[in-house]
Design an enzyme around this catalytic site. Structure first.
Site, PDB file in Angstrom:
ATOM      1  N   GLU A  99      70.705 -13.410  38.595  1.00  0.00           N
ATOM      2  CA  GLU A  99      71.513 -12.179  38.585  1.00  0.00           C
ATOM      3  C   GLU A  99      71.368 -11.412  39.899  1.00  0.00           C
ATOM      4  OE1 GLU A  99      73.687 -10.526  37.085  1.00  0.00           O
ATOM      5  OE2 GLU A  99      73.565 -10.675  34.912  1.00  0.00           O
ATOM      6  N   ASP A 103      71.283  -3.361  35.731  1.00  0.00           N
ATOM      7  CA  ASP A 103      71.516  -1.921  35.767  1.00  0.00           C
ATOM      8  C   ASP A 103      71.236  -1.359  34.363  1.00  0.00           C
ATOM      9  OD1 ASP A 103      72.480   0.557  36.635  1.00  0.00           O
ATOM     10  OD2 ASP A 103      74.576   0.019  36.431  1.00  0.00           O
ATOM     11  N   PHE A 152      74.241   3.579  44.139  1.00  0.00           N
ATOM     12  CA  PHE A 152      75.191   2.462  44.124  1.00  0.00           C
ATOM     13  C   PHE A 152      75.023   1.606  45.374  1.00  0.00           C
ATOM     14  CE2 PHE A 152      79.065   0.054  43.915  1.00  0.00           C
ATOM     15  CZ  PHE A 152      79.139  -0.210  42.551  1.00  0.00           C
ATOM     16  N   ARG A 165      81.414  -7.283  49.565  1.00  0.00           N
ATOM     17  CA  ARG A 165      80.544  -8.392  49.141  1.00  0.00           C
ATOM     18  C   ARG A 165      80.023  -9.173  50.337  1.00  0.00           C
ATOM     19  NH1 ARG A 165      81.068  -9.026  43.573  1.00  0.00           N
ATOM     20  NH2 ARG A 165      83.131  -8.676  42.696  1.00  0.00           N
TER      21      ARG A 165
HETATM   22  P1  IMP Z   1      74.738  -3.690  33.601  1.00  0.00           P
HETATM   23  O1  IMP Z   1      75.434  -4.355  32.464  1.00  0.00           O
HETATM   24  O2  IMP Z   1      74.914  -2.192  33.548  1.00  0.00           O
HETATM   25  O3  IMP Z   1      73.287  -4.079  33.763  1.00  0.00           O
HETATM   26  O4  IMP Z   1      75.516  -4.069  34.893  1.00  0.00           O
HETATM   27  C1  IMP Z   1      75.340  -5.236  35.561  1.00  0.00           C
HETATM   28  C2  IMP Z   1      76.468  -5.481  36.514  1.00  0.00           C
HETATM   29  O5  IMP Z   1      77.020  -4.253  37.002  1.00  0.00           O
HETATM   30  C3  IMP Z   1      75.975  -6.217  37.742  1.00  0.00           C
HETATM   31  O6  IMP Z   1      75.984  -7.594  37.553  1.00  0.00           O
HETATM   32  C4  IMP Z   1      76.942  -5.729  38.796  1.00  0.00           C
HETATM   33  O7  IMP Z   1      78.103  -6.531  38.784  1.00  0.00           O
HETATM   34  C5  IMP Z   1      77.301  -4.322  38.363  1.00  0.00           C
HETATM   35  N1  IMP Z   1      76.505  -3.302  39.086  1.00  0.00           N
HETATM   36  C6  IMP Z   1      75.533  -2.524  38.591  1.00  0.00           C
HETATM   37  N2  IMP Z   1      75.015  -1.720  39.528  1.00  0.00           N
HETATM   38  C7  IMP Z   1      75.688  -2.006  40.660  1.00  0.00           C
HETATM   39  C8  IMP Z   1      75.591  -1.533  42.023  1.00  0.00           C
HETATM   40  O8  IMP Z   1      74.773  -0.657  42.403  1.00  0.00           O
HETATM   41  N3  IMP Z   1      76.455  -2.082  42.902  1.00  0.00           N
HETATM   42  C9  IMP Z   1      77.367  -3.043  42.556  1.00  0.00           C
HETATM   43  N4  IMP Z   1      77.464  -3.522  41.321  1.00  0.00           N
HETATM   44  C10 IMP Z   1      76.637  -3.005  40.384  1.00  0.00           C
END
Ligand code: IMP
Length: 177
Positions: A99, A103, A152, A165
C-alpha cells in the site's frame, strides 16, 4: 478560478529509497523461501511496488488490483468499491499487500477482510506511509516506511485529483483558497 496548490518537499527521493531498501531487507528475511504473492493496490502504490520488488532477489509473484475509496478531491468518500483485477489464486499463498498510504484504514481494512476470506496461508501488509492520527478502522502494518502527520501528501504515486503522481519526492500539498 480554481484554488492554487502549493507543494513543499516532505520526504526526498533519497529518504524514500533508503526506506524501500530497509523494507526490502525485512521482507526478504521473511519471504525468501516462500514464493509470496505481492498485491499492489493501484493506482497509488505502483511506484513503490516497482522499486520494492527491484530489491527482492528471490522468486515471487505480483498482482495489481484496484480498490478506490477516494474521489477526485482531498477527502475520502468513505465508499469502498469491489476489488477489481484479482486474478491470482490467494488460497494457500503467502500474501503481502503493498500500500502507498494507510489513512482512515477503511480501504486497507476492507481489502484485508476480502483477502482473508480467500484463505491465504498468511496475510501481511507493507505500507510506505501511515497516518495513524486519522485511523477509524484498526489496521496492523507489518512493514512500514514512514509515520506521517495528518497532512495531504502527493508524489511518488500519490495523487491529488490524478495529478502529481509522477513527482519523485513525496510533497506536502496545501491549497490556498
Ligand atoms: P483510507 O481508506 O482512508 O485509509 O484511504 C486510503 C487511500 O486514500 C490511499 O490508498 C490513497 O489512495 C488515499 N489517500 C489517503 N491519504 C492520502 C494523501 O495524503 N495523499 C494522497 N492520497 C491519499
Amino acid at each position: 478560478m480554481g484554488s492554487q496548490p502549493k507543494l513543499s518537499i516532505f520526504l526526498t527521493k533519497d529518504e524514500i529509497e533508503a526506506a524501500v531498501k530497509r523494507l526490502a531487507a525485512e521482507i526478504r528475511r521473511e519471504y525468501q523461501d516462500k514464493y509470496p504473492l505481492l498485491i499492489c493496490v493501484l493506482k497509488g502504490s505502483f511506484m513503490f511496488m516497482a522499486d520494492l520488488i527491484r530489491h527482492l532477489d528471490f522468486p515471487l509473484e505480483v498482482e495489481f488490483i484496484r480498490l478506490s475509496s477516494y474521489g477526485r478531491g482531498r477527502e475520502s468518500s468513505g465508499k469502498i468499491k469491489a476489488v477489481q483485477g484479482l486474478r491470482s489464486k490467494v488460497r494457500g499463498r503467502e500474501v503481502l499487500v503493498v500500500e502507498d498510504i494507510v489513512d482512515t484504514g477503511l480501504t486497507t481494512g476492507f481489502l484485508l477482510d476480502h483477502l482473508r476470506q480467500k484463505k491465504p496461508t498468511s496475510l501481511s501488509l507493507c505500507a510506505l506511509t501511515d497516518k495513524p492520527s486519522r485511523r477509524q478502522f484498526p489496521v496492523t502494518i507489518d512493514y512500514l516506511g514512514f509515520t506521517v502527520p495528518d497532512k495531504f501528501l502527493v508524489g511518488y504515486g500519490l495523487d491529488w485529483g490524478e495529478k502529481f503522481r509522477n513527482l519523485p519526492d513525496i510533497c506536502l500539498l496545501e491549497v490556498e483558497e
